[in-house]
Design a protein around this motif. Sequence first.
Motif, PDB file in Angstrom:
ATOM      1  N   PRO A  61       0.714  -1.286  -0.103  1.00 31.02           N
ATOM      2  CA  PRO A  61      -0.204  -0.041  -0.122  1.00 31.02           C
ATOM      3  C   PRO A  61       0.852   1.141   0.039  1.00 31.02           C
ATOM      4  N   GLU A  62       2.193   1.226   0.220  1.00 34.52           N
ATOM      5  CA  GLU A  62       2.931   2.231   0.665  1.00 34.52           C
ATOM      6  C   GLU A  62       3.456   2.778  -0.736  1.00 34.52           C
ATOM      7  N   THR A  63       3.856   1.714  -1.626  1.00 35.67           N
ATOM      8  CA  THR A  63       4.688   1.879  -2.706  1.00 35.67           C
ATOM      9  C   THR A  63       3.880   1.590  -4.159  1.00 35.67           C
ATOM     10  N   ASN A  64       3.126   0.681  -3.748  1.00 35.28           N
ATOM     11  CA  ASN A  64       2.104   0.186  -5.135  1.00 35.28           C
ATOM     12  C   ASN A  64       2.988  -0.995  -5.765  1.00 35.28           C
ATOM     13  N   GLN A  65       4.095  -1.571  -5.037  1.00 29.18           N
ATOM     14  CA  GLN A  65       4.791  -2.641  -5.628  1.00 29.18           C
ATOM     15  C   GLN A  65       4.030  -3.770  -5.434  1.00 29.18           C
ATOM     16  N   VAL A  66       3.948  -4.580  -6.692  1.00 27.00           N
ATOM     17  CA  VAL A  66       3.198  -6.171  -6.652  1.00 27.00           C
ATOM     18  C   VAL A  66       3.990  -6.964  -5.486  1.00 27.00           C
ATOM     19  N   ARG A  67       3.104  -7.743  -4.903  1.00 26.52           N
ATOM     20  CA  ARG A  67       3.358  -8.550  -3.729  1.00 26.52           C
ATOM     21  C   ARG A  67       3.087  -9.950  -4.358  1.00 26.52           C
ATOM     22  N   GLY A  68       4.157 -10.722  -3.936  1.00 28.35           N
ATOM     23  CA  GLY A  68       4.140 -12.077  -4.376  1.00 28.35           C
ATOM     24  C   GLY A  68       3.267 -13.191  -3.351  1.00 28.35           C
ATOM     25  N   SER A  69       3.127 -14.385  -3.625  1.00 29.29           N
ATOM     26  CA  SER A  69       2.483 -15.280  -2.917  1.00 29.29           C
ATOM     27  C   SER A  69       3.019 -15.537  -1.470  1.00 29.29           C
ATOM     28  N   ALA A  70       4.366 -15.049  -1.264  1.00 32.55           N
ATOM     29  CA  ALA A  70       4.843 -15.037   0.308  1.00 32.55           C
ATOM     30  C   ALA A  70       4.596 -13.606   0.890  1.00 32.55           C
ATOM     31  N   GLY A  71       4.001 -12.772   0.295  1.00 31.36           N
ATOM     32  CA  GLY A  71       3.797 -11.743   0.803  1.00 31.36           C
ATOM     33  C   GLY A  71       4.684 -10.519   0.686  1.00 31.36           C
ATOM     34  N   ALA A  72       5.935 -10.968   0.221  1.00 31.94           N
ATOM     35  CA  ALA A  72       7.096  -9.671  -0.032  1.00 31.94           C
ATOM     36  C   ALA A  72       6.773  -9.078  -1.267  1.00 31.94           C
ATOM     37  N   ALA A  73       7.109  -7.637  -1.412  1.00 27.94           N
ATOM     38  CA  ALA A  73       7.067  -7.137  -2.508  1.00 27.94           C
ATOM     39  C   ALA A  73       8.141  -7.198  -3.392  1.00 27.94           C
ATOM     40  N   LEU A  84      -7.317   9.676  -8.265  1.00 29.17           N
ATOM     41  CA  LEU A  84      -6.654   8.661  -7.421  1.00 29.17           C
ATOM     42  C   LEU A  84      -5.638   7.940  -8.472  1.00 29.17           C
ATOM     43  N   VAL A  85      -5.817   7.794  -9.769  1.00 30.01           N
ATOM     44  CA  VAL A  85      -4.840   7.113 -10.751  1.00 30.01           C
ATOM     45  C   VAL A  85      -3.606   8.304 -10.838  1.00 30.01           C
ATOM     46  N   ALA A  86      -3.866   9.570 -10.784  1.00 27.18           N
ATOM     47  CA  ALA A  86      -2.724  10.402 -10.981  1.00 27.18           C
ATOM     48  C   ALA A  86      -1.897  10.429  -9.732  1.00 27.18           C
ATOM     49  N   ARG A  87      -2.678  10.391  -8.353  1.00 29.12           N
ATOM     50  CA  ARG A  87      -1.933  10.292  -7.252  1.00 29.12           C
ATOM     51  C   ARG A  87      -0.951   8.893  -7.145  1.00 29.12           C
ATOM     52  N   GLN A  88      -1.533   7.907  -7.439  1.00 33.13           N
ATOM     53  CA  GLN A  88      -0.839   6.565  -7.662  1.00 33.13           C
ATOM     54  C   GLN A  88       0.374   6.841  -8.619  1.00 33.13           C
ATOM     55  N   ALA A  89       0.184   7.299  -9.677  1.00 35.65           N
ATOM     56  CA  ALA A  89       1.134   7.674 -10.824  1.00 35.65           C
ATOM     57  C   ALA A  89       2.414   8.581 -10.042  1.00 35.65           C
ATOM     58  N   ALA A  90       2.016   9.550  -9.228  1.00 38.58           N
ATOM     59  CA  ALA A  90       2.901  10.442  -8.546  1.00 38.58           C
ATOM     60  C   ALA A  90       3.732   9.382  -7.334  1.00 38.58           C
ATOM     61  N   LYS A  91       3.125   8.759  -7.038  1.00 38.69           N
ATOM     62  CA  LYS A  91       3.941   7.676  -5.865  1.00 38.69           C
ATOM     63  C   LYS A  91       4.827   6.995  -6.552  1.00 38.69           C
ATOM     64  N   LEU A 136       8.407  -4.353  -9.610  1.00 38.11           N
ATOM     65  CA  LEU A 136       7.058  -4.361 -10.325  1.00 38.11           C
ATOM     66  C   LEU A 136       6.213  -3.627  -9.967  1.00 38.11           C
ATOM     67  N   TYR A 137       5.286  -2.652 -10.514  1.00 39.16           N
ATOM     68  CA  TYR A 137       4.602  -1.580  -9.948  1.00 39.16           C
ATOM     69  C   TYR A 137       3.390  -1.611 -10.538  1.00 39.16           C
ATOM     70  N   VAL A 138       2.114  -1.170  -9.932  1.00 42.10           N
ATOM     71  CA  VAL A 138       0.885  -1.188 -10.534  1.00 42.10           C
ATOM     72  C   VAL A 138       0.212   0.158 -10.333  1.00 42.10           C
ATOM     73  N   ILE A 139      -0.590   0.764 -11.357  1.00 42.08           N
ATOM     74  CA  ILE A 139      -1.181   1.946 -11.201  1.00 42.08           C
ATOM     75  C   ILE A 139      -2.624   1.671 -11.497  1.00 42.08           C
ATOM     76  N   GLY A 140      -3.875   1.825 -11.136  1.00 44.54           N
ATOM     77  CA  GLY A 140      -5.032   1.751 -11.168  1.00 44.54           C
ATOM     78  C   GLY A 140      -5.768   0.704 -10.685  1.00 44.54           C
TER      79      GLY A 140
END
Length: 532
Positions: free
Chosen positions: A472-484, A507-514, A488-492
Amino acid sequence: MLKKRTIAVVGGGAACTAFLAAYARRLSGDVAGASADVIVFEPGKSFGPGIAYAEDADTALLNRPYSAMSVDYGDPGQFRRWLYRQPSARESSDNNEAGENSAGSAPEARPTTRSHFVPRSLFGQYLENVFRQSREDLRLLGSQVTLVPSAVIDLTVETGATGGNRGNGGTESHVLTTADGDRFVADEVVFAIGAIAPSDVYGLTGSAGFVAQPYPLVNSLSQVDRSAEVLVLGAGLTAIDAAVVLADAGRERRITLASRSGRIPDVRTDLGTGELPELIAGARTLLAEGRVSLRSIHELLDSALRLGGTSIREALLPYTDAWSAPELMRHRLENPLPGGLAQRCVGALTPFYSELWRSLPDASRRLFLRDHYRTYNCLRNPMPVTNAHRLLGLHDEGRLAFAKGITSVTQTAGGRFTATFADGRTEHYDAVVNAVGRTNNTAAASASSLTSRLVRNGTFVSHPLGGIRVDPETNQVRGSAGAAFPRLYVIGDLASGEHFHVSSMELVARQAAKVAGQLVPAPDRLLVGAVA
């Protein structure tokens, strides 16, 4: 010497445009000049608008006033200034003052300073402009932006691939394969792929007369006969856009908007802005004291509404008492205060959505999605007043009907469609338009889509509340073990399970800036802060 990094952006629509603009802003303060090259993958006709804002009918309107739309929410008036600079807007304004109207275009739906709701395609033109400008800005900052007009169909991680690295000892790179069979290597990947395509609820894909994807409307609906009886599946904003375009293109058509609940979006009746300080202070208190619950949020909203002269009971009356669509629209147009103030309160809480959502117990989040999300969405994404007047006019003329309780649709041997409703009645139609709207359920994605492929191979892990798991803080993808996954990042929409509501442009723009902030290397950010 370190090789130059490469960032791949999968998807070239609004989310990508917001990211490129944010990345250029971030790099412009980077005194070390550590820019990465960027590769953008987009199978559509153009880079910038995506499907959502592609060239389309003028009657397909933004559901938010133009003053509330921007790819940079540090500069919320950017689209408005761009709009006012366009010759078409000035000419339309002059024509309005002279009492002239262009054929087939209602004055409320045209890009004038008098209309708060402008065509979606105008915002698409703005996005194209921002995309081009951001690409040029990045070039000047040392970042080459390569455009690939093809879809990404696979992503793998390879050791020793010829990508750059970030000097952290790692040699893994991401290899992206396109539908054309080409392979590209990148250090970081940003998924900006938008919403999952509308679900084919009744398995009608491939049937003659079935429109599976309505946007762009002028293209998809041109195949519908001008005198056809048309069933539009859904009653949300997409369905409303489809109904208006269908009505404009064929006066002989009779159109039915059918859904399970029968609920339509609220009517946007309050264009006022402002933070509503008591509401904002209350949200901060709930979070600080750990008292977030559905009841406490309900009480907070009710308190804010009572300060404005209404109540949550009055604001939600059309939904709690299951009013018909015409009743709701007439009531809101005649008595705008309850709905308008509720919309304003829901909008004012936007910056707190993610934190409030994650503070709720899991059972409460599931309860909200099951019992209350539809009503919330009607308030969060109301229709423009222009469309409410238009729908009521079509209904009064006998050209538009609203139906609820639809349970099935099948195609008969003769090529027509039969719809069955919960009360046992059946109706027959010549064509069906799939306007059920966006979904965040990864299980609904096409089996051949990149999303499904990445879920199957474990790169993406479906979130039980929608989308995929992200940090939630970085929008990095989290794997099955829970680690980011740090690259890899997601917007939207794919981040919706974690953040709740992420599909609005704000909110898309805010995520993009993050995400852009994550991709400007930390040492350079520190260096910027040290320069006087």
